[in-house]
Scaffold this motif. Structure first.
Motif, short mmCIF file in Angstrom:
data_model
loop_
_atom_site.label_atom_id
_atom_site.label_comp_id
_atom_site.label_asym_id
_atom_site.label_seq_id
_atom_site.Cartn_x
_atom_site.Cartn_y
_atom_site.Cartn_z
N GLN A 7 0.82 -1.21 0.00
CA GLN A 7 0.00 0.00 0.00
C GLN A 7 0.86 1.26 0.00
O GLN A 7 0.53 2.26 -0.65
CB GLN A 7 -0.95 0.00 1.20
CG GLN A 7 -2.05 -1.03 1.10
CD GLN A 7 -2.90 -0.85 -0.14
OE1 GLN A 7 -3.31 0.26 -0.47
NE2 GLN A 7 -3.18 -1.94 -0.82
N LEU A 8 1.97 1.21 0.71
CA LEU A 8 2.89 2.34 0.73
C LEU A 8 3.43 2.61 -0.67
O LEU A 8 3.44 3.75 -1.13
CB LEU A 8 4.04 2.07 1.71
CG LEU A 8 5.16 3.12 1.76
CD1 LEU A 8 4.61 4.48 2.16
CD2 LEU A 8 6.25 2.67 2.71
N GLU A 9 3.84 1.56 -1.35
CA GLU A 9 4.36 1.71 -2.71
C GLU A 9 3.27 2.22 -3.65
O GLU A 9 3.55 3.03 -4.54
CB GLU A 9 4.94 0.39 -3.21
CG GLU A 9 6.21 -0.01 -2.49
CD GLU A 9 7.29 1.07 -2.57
OE1 GLU A 9 7.50 1.66 -3.65
OE2 GLU A 9 7.92 1.33 -1.53
N LYS A 10 2.03 1.76 -3.46
CA LYS A 10 0.92 2.23 -4.29
C LYS A 10 0.68 3.72 -4.07
O LYS A 10 0.47 4.47 -5.03
CB LYS A 10 -0.35 1.42 -3.95
CG LYS A 10 -1.60 1.87 -4.63
CD LYS A 10 -1.73 1.29 -6.00
CE LYS A 10 -3.13 1.53 -6.56
NZ LYS A 10 -3.20 2.60 -7.51
N LEU A 11 0.71 4.16 -2.83
CA LEU A 11 0.53 5.59 -2.55
C LEU A 11 1.62 6.42 -3.21
O LEU A 11 1.35 7.47 -3.80
CB LEU A 11 0.52 5.84 -1.04
CG LEU A 11 -0.74 5.41 -0.30
CD1 LEU A 11 -0.50 5.46 1.21
CD2 LEU A 11 -1.92 6.28 -0.69
N ARG A 12 2.86 5.96 -3.11
CA ARG A 12 3.97 6.68 -3.73
C ARG A 12 3.82 6.71 -5.25
O ARG A 12 4.07 7.75 -5.88
CB ARG A 12 5.30 6.03 -3.35
CG ARG A 12 5.69 6.28 -1.92
CD ARG A 12 7.00 5.61 -1.60
NE ARG A 12 7.41 5.87 -0.23
CZ ARG A 12 8.26 5.12 0.44
NH1 ARG A 12 8.80 4.06 -0.14
NH2 ARG A 12 8.58 5.43 1.67
N SER A 13 3.42 5.60 -5.83
CA SER A 13 3.23 5.52 -7.27
C SER A 13 2.10 6.46 -7.72
O SER A 13 2.23 7.17 -8.72
CB SER A 13 2.91 4.08 -7.67
OG SER A 13 2.59 3.99 -9.02
N ASP A 14 1.01 6.45 -6.98
CA ASP A 14 -0.13 7.33 -7.31
C ASP A 14 0.27 8.80 -7.19
O ASP A 14 -0.14 9.63 -8.01
CB ASP A 14 -1.32 7.03 -6.41
CG ASP A 14 -1.99 5.70 -6.75
OD1 ASP A 14 -1.65 5.10 -7.79
OD2 ASP A 14 -2.83 5.25 -5.94
N ALA A 15 1.05 9.14 -6.18
CA ALA A 15 1.51 10.52 -6.02
C ALA A 15 2.37 10.94 -7.20
O ALA A 15 2.20 12.04 -7.75
CB ALA A 15 2.29 10.68 -4.72
N ALA A 16 3.26 10.06 -7.63
CA ALA A 16 4.12 10.37 -8.78
C ALA A 16 3.29 10.53 -10.05
O ALA A 16 3.56 11.42 -10.87
CB ALA A 16 5.16 9.28 -8.96
N GLU A 17 2.26 9.69 -10.20
CA GLU A 17 1.40 9.79 -11.37
C GLU A 17 0.62 11.12 -11.37
O GLU A 17 0.48 11.77 -12.41
CB GLU A 17 0.43 8.62 -11.40
CG GLU A 17 -0.33 8.51 -12.69
CD GLU A 17 -1.14 7.22 -12.77
OE1 GLU A 17 -2.18 7.26 -13.45
OE2 GLU A 17 -0.74 6.21 -12.18
N CYS A 18 0.15 11.53 -10.20
CA CYS A 18 -0.55 12.82 -10.09
C CYS A 18 0.40 13.98 -10.42
O CYS A 18 -0.02 14.95 -11.06
CB CYS A 18 -1.14 13.00 -8.70
SG CYS A 18 -2.62 12.03 -8.41
N GLU A 47 2.70 9.07 6.40
CA GLU A 47 2.03 8.59 7.60
C GLU A 47 2.08 7.07 7.69
O GLU A 47 2.29 6.50 8.77
CB GLU A 47 0.58 9.09 7.66
CG GLU A 47 0.46 10.57 7.94
CD GLU A 47 1.00 10.94 9.31
OE1 GLU A 47 0.66 10.25 10.29
OE2 GLU A 47 1.76 11.90 9.39
N VAL A 48 1.87 6.39 6.56
CA VAL A 48 1.95 4.93 6.55
C VAL A 48 3.36 4.48 6.90
O VAL A 48 3.56 3.57 7.70
CB VAL A 48 1.51 4.37 5.18
CG1 VAL A 48 1.84 2.88 5.06
CG2 VAL A 48 0.03 4.60 4.96
#
Length: 59
Positions: A7-18, A47-48
């Motif tokens: 989930q942490l990696e997904k959040l980072r990936s989504d942030a980079a995509e945004c 936070e995660v």
């Protein structure tokens, strides 16, 4: 722990995509929206990560 790491990696990936969408957007409102989304996702990832570190200290 693996779920949380994923989930942490997904959040980072989504942030980079945004951030990428923000940089490519021509509409100022879209740029602002994706800038806010990227910032929010980055905070969530932090936070995660902090929670994971605190959890690992307790073990």
């Amino acid at each position: 722990m693996q779920d949380t790491l994923a989930q942490l990696e997904k959040l980072r990936s989504d942030a980079a995509e945004c951030e990428l969408i923000r940089d490519l957007a021509t509409d100022p409102k879209k740029r602002e929206l994706f800038d806010r989304l990227a910032a929010h996702l980055t905070v969530l990832a932090s936070e995660v990560e902090r929670a994971m570190l605190e959890s690992s200290k307790g073990q």
